[in-house]
Scaffold this motif. Structure first.
Motif, PDB file in Angstrom:
ATOM      1  N   ASP A 116       0.828  -1.216   0.000  1.00  0.00           N
ATOM      2  CA  ASP A 116       0.000   0.000   0.000  1.00  0.00           C
ATOM      3  C   ASP A 116       0.859   1.262   0.000  1.00  0.00           C
ATOM      4  O   ASP A 116       0.587   2.223  -0.718  1.00  0.00           O
ATOM      5  CB  ASP A 116      -0.932   0.009   1.226  1.00  0.00           C
ATOM      6  N   TYR A 117       1.902   1.240   0.818  1.00  0.00           N
ATOM      7  CA  TYR A 117       2.786   2.413   0.922  1.00  0.00           C
ATOM      8  C   TYR A 117       3.445   2.710  -0.431  1.00  0.00           C
ATOM      9  O   TYR A 117       3.432   3.846  -0.920  1.00  0.00           O
ATOM     10  CB  TYR A 117       3.864   2.150   1.988  1.00  0.00           C
ATOM     11  N   ILE A 118       3.995   1.647  -1.032  1.00  0.00           N
ATOM     12  CA  ILE A 118       4.710   1.846  -2.302  1.00  0.00           C
ATOM     13  C   ILE A 118       3.729   2.222  -3.422  1.00  0.00           C
ATOM     14  O   ILE A 118       4.014   3.102  -4.234  1.00  0.00           O
ATOM     15  CB  ILE A 118       5.513   0.575  -2.656  1.00  0.00           C
ATOM     16  N   SER A 119       2.556   1.570  -3.436  1.00  0.00           N
ATOM     17  CA  SER A 119       1.549   1.897  -4.462  1.00  0.00           C
ATOM     18  C   SER A 119       1.171   3.367  -4.384  1.00  0.00           C
ATOM     19  O   SER A 119       1.035   4.054  -5.402  1.00  0.00           O
ATOM     20  CB  SER A 119       0.297   1.044  -4.275  1.00  0.00           C
ATOM     21  N   LYS A 120       0.996   3.846  -3.159  1.00  0.00           N
ATOM     22  CA  LYS A 120       0.627   5.246  -2.971  1.00  0.00           C
ATOM     23  C   LYS A 120       1.763   6.166  -3.403  1.00  0.00           C
ATOM     24  O   LYS A 120       1.542   7.176  -4.071  1.00  0.00           O
ATOM     25  CB  LYS A 120       0.285   5.483  -1.497  1.00  0.00           C
ATOM     26  N   ALA A 121       2.981   5.792  -3.061  1.00  0.00           N
ATOM     27  CA  ALA A 121       4.143   6.633  -3.389  1.00  0.00           C
ATOM     28  C   ALA A 121       4.342   6.772  -4.893  1.00  0.00           C
ATOM     29  O   ALA A 121       4.770   7.814  -5.376  1.00  0.00           O
ATOM     30  CB  ALA A 121       5.392   6.055  -2.734  1.00  0.00           C
ATOM     31  N   ILE A 122       4.029   5.716  -5.620  1.00  0.00           N
ATOM     32  CA  ILE A 122       4.236   5.793  -7.076  1.00  0.00           C
ATOM     33  C   ILE A 122       2.914   5.967  -7.818  1.00  0.00           C
ATOM     34  O   ILE A 122       2.859   5.792  -9.042  1.00  0.00           O
ATOM     35  CB  ILE A 122       4.988   4.540  -7.605  1.00  0.00           C
ATOM     36  N   THR A 123       1.865   6.320  -7.044  1.00  0.00           N
ATOM     37  CA  THR A 123       0.512   6.535  -7.608  1.00  0.00           C
ATOM     38  C   THR A 123       0.123   5.408  -8.561  1.00  0.00           C
ATOM     39  O   THR A 123      -0.241   5.624  -9.710  1.00  0.00           O
ATOM     40  CB  THR A 123       0.390   7.895  -8.327  1.00  0.00           C
ATOM     41  N   PHE A 124       0.201   4.217  -8.041  1.00  0.00           N
ATOM     42  CA  PHE A 124      -0.097   3.027  -8.835  1.00  0.00           C
ATOM     43  C   PHE A 124      -1.291   2.322  -8.206  1.00  0.00           C
ATOM     44  O   PHE A 124      -1.217   1.873  -7.063  1.00  0.00           O
ATOM     45  CB  PHE A 124       1.119   2.099  -8.844  1.00  0.00           C
ATOM     46  N   ASN A 125      -2.397   2.243  -8.934  1.00  0.00           N
ATOM     47  CA  ASN A 125      -3.605   1.690  -8.332  1.00  0.00           C
ATOM     48  C   ASN A 125      -4.273   0.623  -9.187  1.00  0.00           C
ATOM     49  O   ASN A 125      -5.487   0.511  -9.231  1.00  0.00           O
ATOM     50  CB  ASN A 125      -4.603   2.817  -8.020  1.00  0.00           C
ATOM     51  N   ASN A 126      -3.458  -0.144  -9.901  1.00  0.00           N
ATOM     52  CA  ASN A 126      -4.032  -1.251 -10.686  1.00  0.00           C
ATOM     53  C   ASN A 126      -4.757  -2.246  -9.783  1.00  0.00           C
ATOM     54  O   ASN A 126      -4.247  -2.612  -8.733  1.00  0.00           O
ATOM     55  CB  ASN A 126      -2.915  -2.012 -11.411  1.00  0.00           C
ATOM     56  N   ARG A 127      -5.946  -2.671 -10.201  1.00  0.00           N
ATOM     57  CA  ARG A 127      -6.663  -3.707  -9.456  1.00  0.00           C
ATOM     58  C   ARG A 127      -6.364  -5.048 -10.099  1.00  0.00           C
ATOM     59  O   ARG A 127      -6.588  -5.210 -11.304  1.00  0.00           O
ATOM     60  CB  ARG A 127      -8.165  -3.430  -9.487  1.00  0.00           C
ATOM     61  N   ILE A 128      -5.890  -5.991  -9.322  1.00  0.00           N
ATOM     62  CA  ILE A 128      -5.525  -7.262  -9.956  1.00  0.00           C
ATOM     63  C   ILE A 128      -6.756  -8.046 -10.377  1.00  0.00           C
ATOM     64  O   ILE A 128      -6.660  -8.938 -11.202  1.00  0.00           O
ATOM     65  CB  ILE A 128      -4.617  -8.131  -9.058  1.00  0.00           C
ATOM     66  N   SER A 129      -7.927  -7.697  -9.818  1.00  0.00           N
ATOM     67  CA  SER A 129      -9.141  -8.393 -10.244  1.00  0.00           C
ATOM     68  C   SER A 129      -9.442  -8.127 -11.723  1.00  0.00           C
ATOM     69  O   SER A 129     -10.179  -8.859 -12.361  1.00  0.00           O
ATOM     70  CB  SER A 129     -10.332  -7.961  -9.392  1.00  0.00           C
ATOM     71  N   ASP A 130      -8.858  -7.053 -12.268  1.00  0.00           N
ATOM     72  CA  ASP A 130      -9.055  -6.750 -13.684  1.00  0.00           C
ATOM     73  C   ASP A 130      -8.135  -7.564 -14.592  1.00  0.00           C
ATOM     74  O   ASP A 130      -8.268  -7.522 -15.811  1.00  0.00           O
ATOM     75  CB  ASP A 130      -8.816  -5.257 -13.945  1.00  0.00           C
ATOM     76  N   ILE A 131      -7.160  -8.257 -13.994  1.00  0.00           N
ATOM     77  CA  ILE A 131      -6.202  -9.013 -14.812  1.00  0.00           C
ATOM     78  C   ILE A 131      -6.640 -10.470 -14.785  1.00  0.00           C
ATOM     79  O   ILE A 131      -6.263 -11.252 -13.921  1.00  0.00           O
ATOM     80  CB  ILE A 131      -4.773  -8.848 -14.261  1.00  0.00           C
ATOM     81  N   LYS A 132      -7.436 -10.843 -15.776  1.00  0.00           N
ATOM     82  CA  LYS A 132      -8.098 -12.142 -15.748  1.00  0.00           C
ATOM     83  C   LYS A 132      -7.122 -13.323 -15.757  1.00  0.00           C
ATOM     84  O   LYS A 132      -7.346 -14.315 -15.073  1.00  0.00           O
ATOM     85  CB  LYS A 132      -9.037 -12.265 -16.947  1.00  0.00           C
ATOM     86  N   PHE A 133      -6.051 -13.215 -16.554  1.00  0.00           N
ATOM     87  CA  PHE A 133      -5.197 -14.393 -16.724  1.00  0.00           C
ATOM     88  C   PHE A 133      -4.445 -14.759 -15.452  1.00  0.00           C
ATOM     89  O   PHE A 133      -3.945 -15.868 -15.341  1.00  0.00           O
ATOM     90  CB  PHE A 133      -4.225 -14.195 -17.890  1.00  0.00           C
ATOM     91  N   LEU A 134      -4.379 -13.873 -14.485  1.00  0.00           N
ATOM     92  CA  LEU A 134      -3.681 -14.207 -13.239  1.00  0.00           C
ATOM     93  C   LEU A 134      -4.437 -15.255 -12.438  1.00  0.00           C
ATOM     94  O   LEU A 134      -3.873 -15.915 -11.578  1.00  0.00           O
ATOM     95  CB  LEU A 134      -3.502 -12.949 -12.375  1.00  0.00           C
ATOM     96  N   LYS A 135      -5.715 -15.393 -12.741  1.00  0.00           N
ATOM     97  CA  LYS A 135      -6.527 -16.361 -11.979  1.00  0.00           C
ATOM     98  C   LYS A 135      -6.236 -17.801 -12.385  1.00  0.00           C
ATOM     99  O   LYS A 135      -6.700 -18.729 -11.767  1.00  0.00           O
ATOM    100  CB  LYS A 135      -8.016 -16.048 -12.180  1.00  0.00           C
ATOM    101  N   VAL A 136      -5.493 -17.966 -13.473  1.00  0.00           N
ATOM    102  CA  VAL A 136      -5.165 -19.306 -13.951  1.00  0.00           C
ATOM    103  C   VAL A 136      -3.652 -19.461 -13.985  1.00  0.00           C
ATOM    104  O   VAL A 136      -2.947 -18.603 -14.516  1.00  0.00           O
ATOM    105  CB  VAL A 136      -5.706 -19.525 -15.388  1.00  0.00           C
ATOM    106  N   ALA A 137      -3.165 -20.551 -13.409  1.00  0.00           N
ATOM    107  CA  ALA A 137      -1.710 -20.783 -13.435  1.00  0.00           C
ATOM    108  C   ALA A 137      -1.389 -21.901 -14.399  1.00  0.00           C
ATOM    109  O   ALA A 137      -2.184 -22.799 -14.601  1.00  0.00           O
ATOM    110  CB  ALA A 137      -1.213 -21.144 -12.057  1.00  0.00           C
TER     111      ALA A 137
END
Lengths: 123, 265
Positions: B244-265
């Protein structure tokens, strides 16, 4: 994409290693890496692999990305080729030569995610 | 309902509209709009919180809210975080800011030289020159990638990797290998890194000592969970806090729920 291999081709090791790393994480499989088009083409010609998706830089020694693209599309028109370049002039050439996607440098992580979602992971 | 509006109009938050909307000038959509949107000139701005369920044909569109439908823009489609599009898009120029998301197909084509008349949306999709999927920087900004481009992206990837782990996304053999390599690379590159770059996004990072230590810690944590080291409740909480700290510092707010292929290994 069970049997599909993915290859990253480029002479800039920093960019190539980064793309390999990101793709390996995205698709959870080994990613092939080649430093020029000639090596990649030789691998393709000697491979029994049913399908390979190429991420190729354009500017490279030996055989550049557009030459590689031309050879691949001539012999294997259905193989997917994604071209990467920082030169706008290469976009039109890549399109004319049959590239499936053009990744304009500098690109970010989401651009690669979009390529994966659109062209690689089809489920 | 049919509606035609002029320059600098606004459909505010909480307002709902259903029907055909035709406009010239600039229009901001902060509410909920269903139907069909077209314009001969001007820019459609979908504000954060705004939702459009419609096919759109406009000269330019800036998306900070959500669009569910196909978009044809005669000049430019611009995604800004946290904008989201579910549909196919088509324009001579498409730009995407990190934090924006897009699900669909993207086509680019050569801009017309003459002024663009309004034509039917479906006809427009069929009539356009078929071109390739085009992503990355817009043409005027194209250049070779520098080490700093890669470094910031590697850190963002490490954040995604950590978020995915914390949310119990599957981690296969090669994903573990990728996490370890990325963590080692980030740790190595950020070690002893000083402040002072001219890039705005990197200025925000402004590598002070605390930030640098946080990055090193994140790399160590990521390598740890990828190698299978035990991660109890408090270690996971510490990892989450650090992300959270690093995401805020670099203004990075990607939601991983939007990255569909990560749900499959």
């Amino acid at each position: 994409m069970q049997d599909v291999k993915i290859a990253v081709v480029g002479d800039d090791k920093i960019v190539r290693d980064h793309v390999v790393n990101l793709l390996m994480y995205c698709v959870n499989r080994e990613i092939l890496s080649f430093e020029d088009g000639f090596t990649a083409w030789n691998y393709l010609e000697g491979s029994d692999s049913p399908d390979i998706i190429f991420f190729s830089d354009v500017n490279m020694p030996e055989m550049n990305g557009l030459e590689l693209l031309t050879k691949i599309k001539e012999k294997y028109p259905h193989k997917i080729c994604i071209m990467m370049s920082g030169d706008p002039a290469n976009e039109k050439l890549a399109m004319e030569l049959g590239a499936d996607a053009f990744l304009a440098k500098p690109f970010n992580m989401n651009d690669l995610f979009n390529i994966v979602e659109t062209l690689i992971v089809t489920d | 309902m049919k509606k035609r509006v002029g320059a600098n109009s606004f459909l505010g938050k909480g307002v709902e509209f259903e029907g055909k909307l035709n406009f010239n000038g600039i229009i901001n959509i902060g509410g909920h709009l269903k139907g069909k949107i077209s314009a001969t000139e001007g820019t459609l701005i979908v504000d954060e919180g705004g939702i459009i369920e419609s096919n759109i044909h406009v000269p330019c569109i800036i998306i900070k809210g959500e669009v569910r439908g196909n978009i044809v823009a005669d000049h430019k489609i611009e995604f800004r975080a946290p904008g989201k599009v579910l549909g196919n898009i088509q324009a001579p120029v498409v730009t995407m800011q990190e934090g924006a998301t897009f699900e669909g197909n993207c086509r680019t084509y050569k801009a017309r030289e003459a002024s663009t008349p309004v034509i039917d949306f479906d006809h427009a999709l069929q009539a356009r020159e078929h071109t390739i999927l085009r992503l990355g920087s817009p043409s005027p900004d194209m250049r070779e990638m520098h080490k700093n481009d890669i470094l910031l992206t590697r850190l963002k990837l490490l954040v995604i990797m950590s978020k995915a782990y914390l949310e119990d996304y599957p981690v296969g053999k090669y994903r573990k290998e990728a996490i370890i390599k990325n963590a080692e690379q980030v740790a190595s590159e950020y070690a002893g890194r000083g402040a002072g770059t001219d890039d705005k996004s990197r200025k925000k990072m402004d590598f002070d000592h605390v930030f640098n230590q946080r990055v090193q810690l994140l790399a160590t944590m990521a390598k740890g969970f990828a190698e299978g080291h035990p991660m109890g409740h408090f270690r996971k909480k510490a990892l989450g806090d650090n992300v959270d700290y690093i995401s805020k510092a670099i203004t990075f707010n990607n939601r991983i729920s939007d990255i569909k292929f990560l749900k499959v290994a």
